[in-house]
Design a protein around this motif. Structure first.
Motif, mmCIF file in Angstrom:
data_model
loop_
_atom_site.group_PDB
_atom_site.id
_atom_site.type_symbol
_atom_site.label_atom_id
_atom_site.label_comp_id
_atom_site.label_asym_id
_atom_site.label_seq_id
_atom_site.Cartn_x
_atom_site.Cartn_y
_atom_site.Cartn_z
ATOM 1 N N LEU A 254 -24.665 1.587 30.382
ATOM 2 C CA LEU A 254 -24.269 2.432 29.254
ATOM 3 C C LEU A 254 -25.074 3.716 29.305
ATOM 4 N N ASP A 255 -24.464 4.761 29.852
ATOM 5 C CA ASP A 255 -25.140 6.057 29.931
ATOM 6 C C ASP A 255 -24.975 6.793 28.594
ATOM 7 N N GLU A 256 -25.938 7.672 28.294
ATOM 8 C CA GLU A 256 -25.959 8.437 27.040
ATOM 9 C C GLU A 256 -25.805 7.506 25.841
ATOM 10 N N VAL A 257 -26.573 6.429 25.818
ATOM 11 C CA VAL A 257 -26.466 5.445 24.742
ATOM 12 C C VAL A 257 -26.857 6.044 23.395
ATOM 13 N N GLY A 258 -27.647 7.109 23.413
ATOM 14 C CA GLY A 258 -28.030 7.757 22.162
ATOM 15 C C GLY A 258 -26.862 8.399 21.442
ATOM 16 N N GLU A 259 -25.716 8.566 22.145
ATOM 17 C CA GLU A 259 -24.537 9.182 21.535
ATOM 18 C C GLU A 259 -23.611 8.160 20.896
ATOM 19 N N ALA A 260 -23.955 6.875 20.926
ATOM 20 C CA ALA A 260 -23.089 5.839 20.357
ATOM 21 C C ALA A 260 -22.959 6.025 18.846
ATOM 22 N N SER A 261 -21.766 5.786 18.328
ATOM 23 C CA SER A 261 -21.527 5.904 16.886
ATOM 24 C C SER A 261 -22.195 4.752 16.151
ATOM 25 N N PRO A 262 -22.392 4.864 14.815
ATOM 26 C CA PRO A 262 -23.010 3.763 14.062
ATOM 27 C C PRO A 262 -22.268 2.440 14.220
ATOM 28 N N ASP A 263 -20.919 2.471 14.216
ATOM 29 C CA ASP A 263 -20.147 1.223 14.358
ATOM 30 C C ASP A 263 -20.379 0.593 15.730
ATOM 31 N N VAL A 264 -20.381 1.422 16.770
ATOM 32 C CA VAL A 264 -20.627 0.904 18.116
ATOM 33 C C VAL A 264 -22.048 0.367 18.218
ATOM 34 N N GLN A 265 -23.006 1.042 17.610
ATOM 35 C CA GLN A 265 -24.392 0.566 17.631
ATOM 36 C C GLN A 265 -24.492 -0.827 16.999
ATOM 37 N N ALA A 266 -23.818 -1.020 15.871
ATOM 38 C CA ALA A 266 -23.869 -2.323 15.197
ATOM 39 C C ALA A 266 -23.291 -3.422 16.080
ATOM 40 N N LYS A 267 -22.173 -3.129 16.763
ATOM 41 C CA LYS A 267 -21.560 -4.144 17.632
ATOM 42 C C LYS A 267 -22.402 -4.392 18.884
ATOM 43 N N LEU A 268 -23.027 -3.333 19.407
ATOM 44 C CA LEU A 268 -23.910 -3.520 20.556
ATOM 45 C C LEU A 268 -25.075 -4.432 20.191
ATOM 46 N N LEU A 269 -25.625 -4.210 19.018
ATOM 47 C CA LEU A 269 -26.749 -5.040 18.575
ATOM 48 C C LEU A 269 -26.322 -6.500 18.473
ATOM 49 N N ARG A 270 -25.122 -6.746 17.986
ATOM 50 C CA ARG A 270 -24.626 -8.127 17.881
ATOM 51 C C ARG A 270 -24.498 -8.762 19.269
ATOM 52 N N VAL A 271 -23.944 -7.995 20.225
ATOM 53 C CA VAL A 271 -23.788 -8.516 21.586
ATOM 54 C C VAL A 271 -25.141 -8.880 22.177
ATOM 55 N N LEU A 272 -26.135 -8.013 22.009
ATOM 56 C CA LEU A 272 -27.446 -8.250 22.592
ATOM 57 C C LEU A 272 -28.185 -9.386 21.907
ATOM 58 N N GLU A 273 -27.989 -9.544 20.605
ATOM 59 C CA GLU A 273 -28.704 -10.587 19.863
ATOM 60 C C GLU A 273 -28.042 -11.959 20.004
ATOM 61 N N LYS A 274 -26.712 -11.988 19.937
ATOM 62 C CA LYS A 274 -26.006 -13.272 19.894
ATOM 63 C C LYS A 274 -25.225 -13.592 21.166
ATOM 64 N N GLU A 275 -25.187 -12.631 22.103
ATOM 65 C CA GLU A 275 -24.431 -12.805 23.340
ATOM 66 C C GLU A 275 -22.984 -13.200 23.065
ATOM 67 N N GLU A 276 -22.379 -12.502 22.093
ATOM 68 C CA GLU A 276 -20.970 -12.668 21.793
ATOM 69 C C GLU A 276 -20.449 -11.369 21.196
ATOM 70 N N MET A 277 -19.147 -11.157 21.316
ATOM 71 C CA MET A 277 -18.568 -9.921 20.794
ATOM 72 C C MET A 277 -17.268 -10.224 20.071
ATOM 73 N N LEU A 278 -16.874 -9.289 19.213
ATOM 74 C CA LEU A 278 -15.600 -9.366 18.505
ATOM 75 C C LEU A 278 -14.697 -8.266 19.019
ATOM 76 N N GLN A 279 -13.515 -8.658 19.514
ATOM 77 C CA GLN A 279 -12.546 -7.651 19.931
ATOM 78 C C GLN A 279 -11.881 -7.048 18.707
ATOM 79 N N LEU A 280 -11.460 -5.803 18.841
ATOM 80 C CA LEU A 280 -10.786 -5.134 17.733
ATOM 81 C C LEU A 280 -9.498 -5.886 17.409
ATOM 82 N N GLY A 281 -9.347 -6.272 16.147
ATOM 83 C CA GLY A 281 -8.141 -6.991 15.725
ATOM 84 C C GLY A 281 -8.241 -8.491 15.862
#
Length: 544
Positions: A254-281
Motif C-alpha cells: 500500500l503506497d502513499e498510505v497516508g492518503e487513505a480516507s477515514p473510512d478506508v483507514q477504519a477498514k484497514l485497521l479491522r483487517v490488521l487487527e482481526k485478519e478479516e474484511m467486509l466487502q462492500l454490500g
C-alpha cells in the motif's frame, strides 16, 4: 592525534545481529565516483591511518582501492595521474588536510588546489568531490569500517552505511509475519524494498500486488481494496474480490498510505487487527491471509496530531519500521547508481562499450567536472530523478565521445561549484612522512553582502551543512542578514529543528545513542536547537 580526531568525528549506530546496537567511529574514506573504467566505480580506500596520526600517500600506483566486502583491489592506475603522490594528513579537531606538490596530479575541489587544503568535519560529513587530472573523481567522506559481513544486495545498488542498514532491516523482518511501514522521501525506492521483503519471505511463491492509495478515487477506494458485491454501488456490475482478495496468501503493498480516507483507514485497521474484511454490500466477514507492507513520504505523526490519520492504524502498520535514506545522505552511492542506469541505457542503444574503453588514455565518457556536479547536487527527486537525468544525458549524447549537458539539464544541476575547504600555506618543501604543523589562524574573511533572492537552494543547503546547520554562521557565509535565511528556508521548504516531531527526534536520539553531532548530520538541524528540543521532550515526560 587519534583521540583528537575521534572526539570530533560522529558515531553511527550499527545493528548487531540479535544483540541491539553498537556505535562505530566513522573513518575518513575515498570512494571512486567516476573512473575511465566504469567497473572501478564504487571501490574505496579507508584512510584509517589518519586516525593513528599518520599520513596517507595517493598516487597512480598505490595504494589499492577495494570494493566493500572484497579482500583484493587495485591502484587507480590511470596513466594521466602522476607517480608523485598527493598526501592526506590528519589535522586538528577532526579535520583532514590535502597536500598537493607542484608538478603532481592536478586536484580540483571546487577550484584548483595549489599547495594544500583543509576540510572540517562538517564538510567531511556531507562529502567532498575531488577531481583528479580531469579524469578521476573521488569522494572524500566519512563512513563505517567494513564489518566483514557478506550481504545480499537484494536488488539495491550501493554500499553506503545507510543502504547496508536497509538491507539488514529487510533480512531481519522478511520471514516474519508482521506488517512493515516503509518511510522515505519520494523517489527513494520504497516499492523496491517492499518487493525485496516479499521475495525473501515465505510468501515469495504467491502474488505481490502494489496499490497506490493516492491514485484511487475516494469514492471507489473501499470497493477497490476490499471487494464489492454486485449492485453495491453504481459501477458494481458483478462481484469483485478487491486487492485484498487478489493478494490472498501473498503480499499487498500500500503506497502513499497516508492518503487513505477515514473510512478506508477504519477498514484497514479491522483487517490488521482481526485478519478479516467486509466487502462492500456484504455483512459476512471474510478471513484474510495477506501480509501488508505500507509506505509513505508523509509525516504520519503530524497527520495524527491534525486528526487526519488514526494513531492505532499507524502502530498496526508499523509492526516494523524501515526508513529509506534520501540520496543526499548516501552520496558515495551516486556514482554506482548513475553507471547502473547508464549501463542499462547504453545496452539498449548498443553502446555499452563506452564504459570500458580499450585505450587507457582515452578521455573518460563521463567528464570529471560533470561527475563532481552529480555528487554535489541535492537530488530532491532522489533515485527516480537520477534515473531520469541519466537517461536524458545518455540519449542527448548518443554517438558523442563524452556526455554533454544541454542548457535545461545544466540549469537543473545548479550553479558551478564553490571552493571547498580552507587553503593551507605550506613551506616550499613538504615532507610527506611528517605530520604538517598546525596552520596559523587565517585573517577574518569579509563576505560581500548579497540579495537573498540570488541564493539557490543548492547554495543554501551547502552553507547550512558546512556550518552544521548553525543559521547565523550560514547567513554570515552567504552574506545575508540572519532574518533572510528564514525566508529562504520557507521558500525552499527546508525543515528546521522546530518542524521535527517528538517521535522523530526521540527515535534518532536512541539510534545515535545521544550523540548530538551524529543527530545534527542525520536530522540536518542545528545542535543548539536539537539540544533545546530534547530538553523539552524530557520535560514533557517522554523518553529520549
Amino acid at each position: 592525534m587519534r583521540e583528537a580526531l575521534l572526539d570530533d568525528v560522529s558515531t553511527v549506530s550499527l545493528p548487531k545481529r540479535g544483540v541491539g546496537e553498537r556505535a562505530l567511529p566513522l573513518v575518513p574514506t575515498l570512494t571512486l565516483v567516476s573512473h575511465p573504467s566504469a567497473r572501478r566505480v564504487g571501490e574505496r580506500l579507508l584512510l584509517g591511518e589518519l586516525l593513528a596520526g599518520r599520513n596517507v600517500e595517493l598516487s597512480r600506483n598505490a595504494p589499492d582501492f577495494v570494493r566493500p566486502g572484497q579482500a583484493q583491489g587495485a591502484p587507480l592506475a590511470d596513466p594521466h595521474l602522476s607517480r608523485k603522490p598527493i598526501i592526506f594528513a590528519p589535522g586538528e579537531g577532526g579535520r583532514v588536510r590535502l597536500l598537493v606538490e607542484e608538478g603532481g596530479t592536478q586536484v580540483v575541489a571546487g577550484e584548483l588546489i595549489r599547495g594544500g587544503r583543509e576540510f572540517d568535519p562538517a564538510e567531511l560529513a556531507v562529502g567532498i568531490p575531488l577531481e583528479l587530472a580531469d579524469r578521476v573523481v573521488l569522494l572524500l567522506h566519512l563512513t563505517e569500517p567494513d564489518t566483514g559481513e557478506a550481504q545480499d544486495t537484494l536488488g539495491m545498488v550501493g554500499q553506503s552505511p545507510a543502504i547496508r542498514r536497509v538491507r539488514r532491516h529487510i533480512a531481519q523482518v522478511a520471514d516474519l509475519k508482521v506488517s512493515v511501514l516503509i518511510r522515505g522521501e519520494t523517489g527513494t525506492g520504497k516499492e523496491l524494498v517492499a518487493q525485496a521483503i516479499h521475495q525473501h519471505s515465505r510468501r515469495r511463491g504467491a502474488r505481490f500486488i502494489g496499490v497506490n492509495l493516492g491514485a484511487i478515487s475516494k469514492e471507489l477506494a473501499e470497493a477497490e481494496l476490499f471487494g464489492a458485491k454486485k449492485g453495491s454501488h453504481s459501477t458494481a456490475h458483478k462481484d469483485s474480490d478487491g486487492f485484498f482478495g487478489a493478494a490472498q496468501g501473498g503480499t499487498l503493498f500500500l503506497d502513499e498510505v497516508g492518503e487513505a480516507s477515514p473510512d478506508v483507514q477504519a477498514k484497514l485497521l479491522r483487517v490488521l487487527e482481526k485478519e478479516e474484511m467486509l466487502q462492500l454490500g456484504s455483512p459476512i466477514p471474510i478471513p484474510t491471509d495477506v501480509r501488508v507492507v505500507a509506505a509513505t513520504d508523509a509525516n504520519l505523526e503530524e497527520k495524527i496530531r491534525e486528526g487526519r490519520f488514526k494513531e492505532p492504524l499507524m502502530h498496526r502498520l508499523a509492526g516494523y519500521d524501515i526508513r529509506l535514506p534520501p540520496l543526499r545522505e548516501r552520496r558515495e552511492d551516486i556514482g554506482l547508481i548513475f553507471f547502473h542506469f547508464a549501463r542499462e541505457a547504453l545496452a539498449e542503444f548498443g553502446e555499452a562499450w563506452r564504459l570500458e574503453p580499450e585505450d587507457p588514455k582515452a578521455d573518460p565518457w563521463l567528464p570529471a567536472s560533470l561527475a563532481a556536479r552529480l555528487v554535489r547536487f541535492s537530488w530532491p527527486g532522489n533515485i527516480r530523478q537520477l534515473r531520469n537525468l541519466t537517461r536524458q544525458l545518455v540519449i542527448t549524447s548518443r554517438g558523442q565521445k563524452q556526455l554533454s549537458v544541454e542548457a535545461q539539464l545544466d540549469k537543473e544541476l545548479g550553479p558551478a561549484a564553490t571552493p571547498l575547504g580552507r587553503p593551507l600555506r605550506l613551506p616550499e618543501a613538504v615532507d610527506p612522512h611528517a605530520t604538517p604543523a598546525p596552520r596559523a589562524p587565517a585573517e577574518p574573511k569579509v563576505v560581500p553582502r548579497r540579495k537573498p533572492s540570488d541564493i539557490s537552494e543548492h547554495e543554501l543547503r551547502t552553507a547550512l551543512r558546512a556550518n552544521s546547520w548553525d543559521l547565523k554562521k550560514a547567513a554570515d557565509q552567504l552574506g545575508i542578514p540572519r532574518p533572510s535565511i528564514y525566508d529562504l528556508l520557507r521558500r525552499y521548504n527546508i525543515r528546521t529543528a522546530g518542524d521535527l516531531s517528538a517521535e522523530e527526534i526521540t527515535r534518532c536520539y536512541r539510534e545515535c545513542q545521544g550523540n548530538l553531532d551524529a543527530m545534527v548530520q542525520r536530522l540536518e538541524a542545528s545542535k543548539q536547537a536539537l539540544r533545546r528540543r530534547i530538553k523539552e521532550i524530557k520535560e514533557l515526560g517522554l523518553e529520549a
